[in-house]
Design a protein around this motif. Structure first.
Motif, PDB file in Angstrom:
ATOM      1  N   LEU A 126       0.834  -1.206   0.000  1.00 35.16           N
ATOM      2  CA  LEU A 126       0.000   0.000   0.000  1.00 35.16           C
ATOM      3  C   LEU A 126       0.868   1.254   0.000  1.00 35.16           C
ATOM      4  O   LEU A 126       0.597   2.217  -0.724  1.00 35.16           O
ATOM      5  N   HIS A 127       1.916   1.210   0.803  1.00 34.79           N
ATOM      6  CA  HIS A 127       2.758   2.390   0.977  1.00 34.79           C
ATOM      7  C   HIS A 127       3.469   2.750  -0.333  1.00 34.79           C
ATOM      8  O   HIS A 127       3.472   3.910  -0.761  1.00 34.79           O
ATOM      9  N   HIS A 128       4.053   1.744  -0.963  1.00 32.03           N
ATOM     10  CA  HIS A 128       4.788   1.992  -2.208  1.00 32.03           C
ATOM     11  C   HIS A 128       3.846   2.100  -3.414  1.00 32.03           C
ATOM     12  O   HIS A 128       3.873   3.082  -4.159  1.00 32.03           O
ATOM     13  N   ASN A 154      10.650  12.354  -0.506  1.00 29.86           N
ATOM     14  CA  ASN A 154      10.811  11.734   0.811  1.00 29.86           C
ATOM     15  C   ASN A 154      10.733  10.212   0.723  1.00 29.86           C
ATOM     16  O   ASN A 154      11.519   9.497   1.345  1.00 29.86           O
ATOM     17  N   HIS A 155       9.771   9.708  -0.059  1.00 30.62           N
ATOM     18  CA  HIS A 155       9.621   8.252  -0.153  1.00 30.62           C
ATOM     19  C   HIS A 155      10.730   7.620  -0.989  1.00 30.62           C
ATOM     20  O   HIS A 155      11.146   6.493  -0.709  1.00 30.62           O
ATOM     21  N   SER A 156      11.217   8.344  -2.008  1.00 26.80           N
ATOM     22  CA  SER A 156      12.312   7.794  -2.818  1.00 26.80           C
ATOM     23  C   SER A 156      13.540   7.546  -1.931  1.00 26.80           C
ATOM     24  O   SER A 156      14.239   6.545  -2.088  1.00 26.80           O
ATOM     25  N   GLY A 161       3.744  13.670   9.359  1.00 25.06           N
ATOM     26  CA  GLY A 161       5.007  14.334   9.067  1.00 25.06           C
ATOM     27  C   GLY A 161       6.155  13.352   9.141  1.00 25.06           C
ATOM     28  O   GLY A 161       5.944  12.133   9.097  1.00 25.06           O
ATOM     29  N   TRP A 162       7.338  13.891   9.253  1.00 24.37           N
ATOM     30  CA  TRP A 162       8.558  13.091   9.280  1.00 24.37           C
ATOM     31  C   TRP A 162       9.495  13.609  10.375  1.00 24.37           C
ATOM     32  O   TRP A 162       9.553  14.812  10.621  1.00 24.37           O
ATOM     33  N   ALA A 163      10.249  12.689  10.965  1.00 21.44           N
ATOM     34  CA  ALA A 163      11.381  13.056  11.820  1.00 21.44           C
ATOM     35  C   ALA A 163      12.638  12.662  11.053  1.00 21.44           C
ATOM     36  O   ALA A 163      12.661  11.618  10.393  1.00 21.44           O
ATOM     37  N   VAL A 179      12.045   9.178   9.475  1.00 21.11           N
ATOM     38  CA  VAL A 179      11.006   8.278   9.993  1.00 21.11           C
ATOM     39  C   VAL A 179       9.669   8.815   9.499  1.00 21.11           C
ATOM     40  O   VAL A 179       9.283   9.939   9.847  1.00 21.11           O
ATOM     41  N   ASP A 180       9.001   8.042   8.673  1.00 19.80           N
ATOM     42  CA  ASP A 180       7.697   8.429   8.132  1.00 19.80           C
ATOM     43  C   ASP A 180       6.658   8.168   9.217  1.00 19.80           C
ATOM     44  O   ASP A 180       6.409   7.019   9.578  1.00 19.80           O
ATOM     45  N   VAL A 181       6.094   9.237   9.771  1.00 17.60           N
ATOM     46  CA  VAL A 181       5.086   9.022  10.812  1.00 17.60           C
ATOM     47  C   VAL A 181       3.664   9.361  10.317  1.00 17.60           C
ATOM     48  O   VAL A 181       2.791   9.651  11.117  1.00 17.60           O
ATOM     49  N   GLU A 186       0.205   7.933   9.269  1.00 16.45           N
ATOM     50  CA  GLU A 186      -0.430   6.676   9.709  1.00 16.45           C
ATOM     51  C   GLU A 186      -0.386   5.605   8.619  1.00 16.45           C
ATOM     52  O   GLU A 186      -0.371   4.415   8.919  1.00 16.45           O
ATOM     53  N   HIS A 187      -0.336   6.007   7.340  1.00 18.69           N
ATOM     54  CA  HIS A 187      -0.302   4.986   6.276  1.00 18.69           C
ATOM     55  C   HIS A 187       0.950   4.111   6.390  1.00 18.69           C
ATOM     56  O   HIS A 187       0.993   3.024   5.846  1.00 18.69           O
ATOM     57  N   ALA A 188       1.965   4.605   7.093  1.00 14.76           N
ATOM     58  CA  ALA A 188       3.212   3.844   7.231  1.00 14.76           C
ATOM     59  C   ALA A 188       3.095   2.727   8.273  1.00 14.76           C
ATOM     60  O   ALA A 188       3.910   1.807   8.267  1.00 14.76           O
TER      61      ALA A 188
HETATM   62 MN   MN3 Z   1       4.625   7.458   3.618  1.00  9.05          MN
END
Ligand code: MN3
Length: 243
Positions: free
Chosen positions: A61-63, A119-121, A167-169, A201-203, A205-207
């Motif tokens: 789902l994420h990718h 970010n995802h790449s 968001g992301w850390a 760190v992808d925070v 919720e989909h992650a």
């Molecule tokens: Mn994500």
């Protein structure tokens, strides 16, 4: 069936066929998203490679859905702005880093969809099997800055948990060589602020929601089990060599 009923039911069939034709014509007129200029990178390992920490269904789902949507939406935004076609020749990292100079009509799409793509790449490349601790210059400099790997991990986890909403850390590198832990909201990239993201760190919720539900802290603990420290260390070594 008498003749009149037969004619009537033929009529119903004809009408419903016509409706079906109209519906398929409508479906066909919804154009698929443009195939480029930006493309979804393939996942560099199997979907189940990060089990049991990151489950294969979440990875799919994420990718295949979430990251793909950022790419499709970014392409759709460029398709809607043919006058800005020369901007699509830049890499997504260049676009996000130069967000303020992007044509106004594309800025929101570059920030959100381009940020999501960038970010995802990076995210996929920092995960996977490849060392369970930083190496070389990164090991030295992380220890210098944070004391130890576990102190660094505690600080990054605390930053992850501090984010309200999505968001992301990040662990980032500034132009002056400073390593920093920071957070960004939504899909904002540290590149826009002039810093290079090394590990995020992808925070969203989909992650994690399918496997970890509301337990973000458990998800961050699992994240540390799947960090590809070899890849992160290699990226850092390349950056500090250039500097
Ligand atoms: Mn994500």
């Amino acid at each position: 069936m008498d003749r009149r009923t037969a004619i009537k039911s033929l009529g119903i069939v004809a009408t419903s066929l016509a409706v079906t034709d109209r519906l398929s014509a409508q479906a066909a007129s919804v154009a698929p998203p443009p195939a480029g200029p930006f493309t979804l990178p393939a996942l560099p390992y199997a979907y189940d490679a990060l089990e049991p920490y990151f489950d294969a269904q979440t990875m799919h789902l994420h990718h295949d859905k979430h990251h793909a949507a950022y790419v499709n939406n970014l392409n759709a935004a460029f398709a809607a702005h043919p006058e800005a076609v020369q901007w699509s020749e830049k890499s997504v990292d260049e676009l996000v880093a130069g967000l303020a100079t992007v044509p106004a009509g594309l800025q929101t799409a570059v920030r959100n969809q381009g940020g999501g793509h960038a970010n995802h790449s990076l995210w996929w490349l920092t995960l996977g099997k490849g060392g369970d601790a930083p190496k070389g210059e990164l090991a030295t400099d992380l220890n210098k800055k944070f004391g130890s790997l576990s102190q660094f991990e505690d600080k990054l986890a605390a930053a992850s948990l501090s984010i309200f909403g999505s968001g992301w850390a990040w662990l980032t590198l500034a132009a002056d060589g400073t390593l920093t832990i920071e957070t960004t909201p939504n899909q904002d990239s540290p590149l826009t602020a002039g810093r290079t993201p090394l590990l995020g760190v992808d925070v969203w919720e989909h992650a994690y929601y399918l496997k970890y539900q509301n337990k973000r802290a458990d998800y961050v603990k699992a994240f540390y089990k799947v960090v590809n420290w070899d890849a992160v260390s290699a990226k850092y070594a390349g950056l500090v060599k250039k500097a």
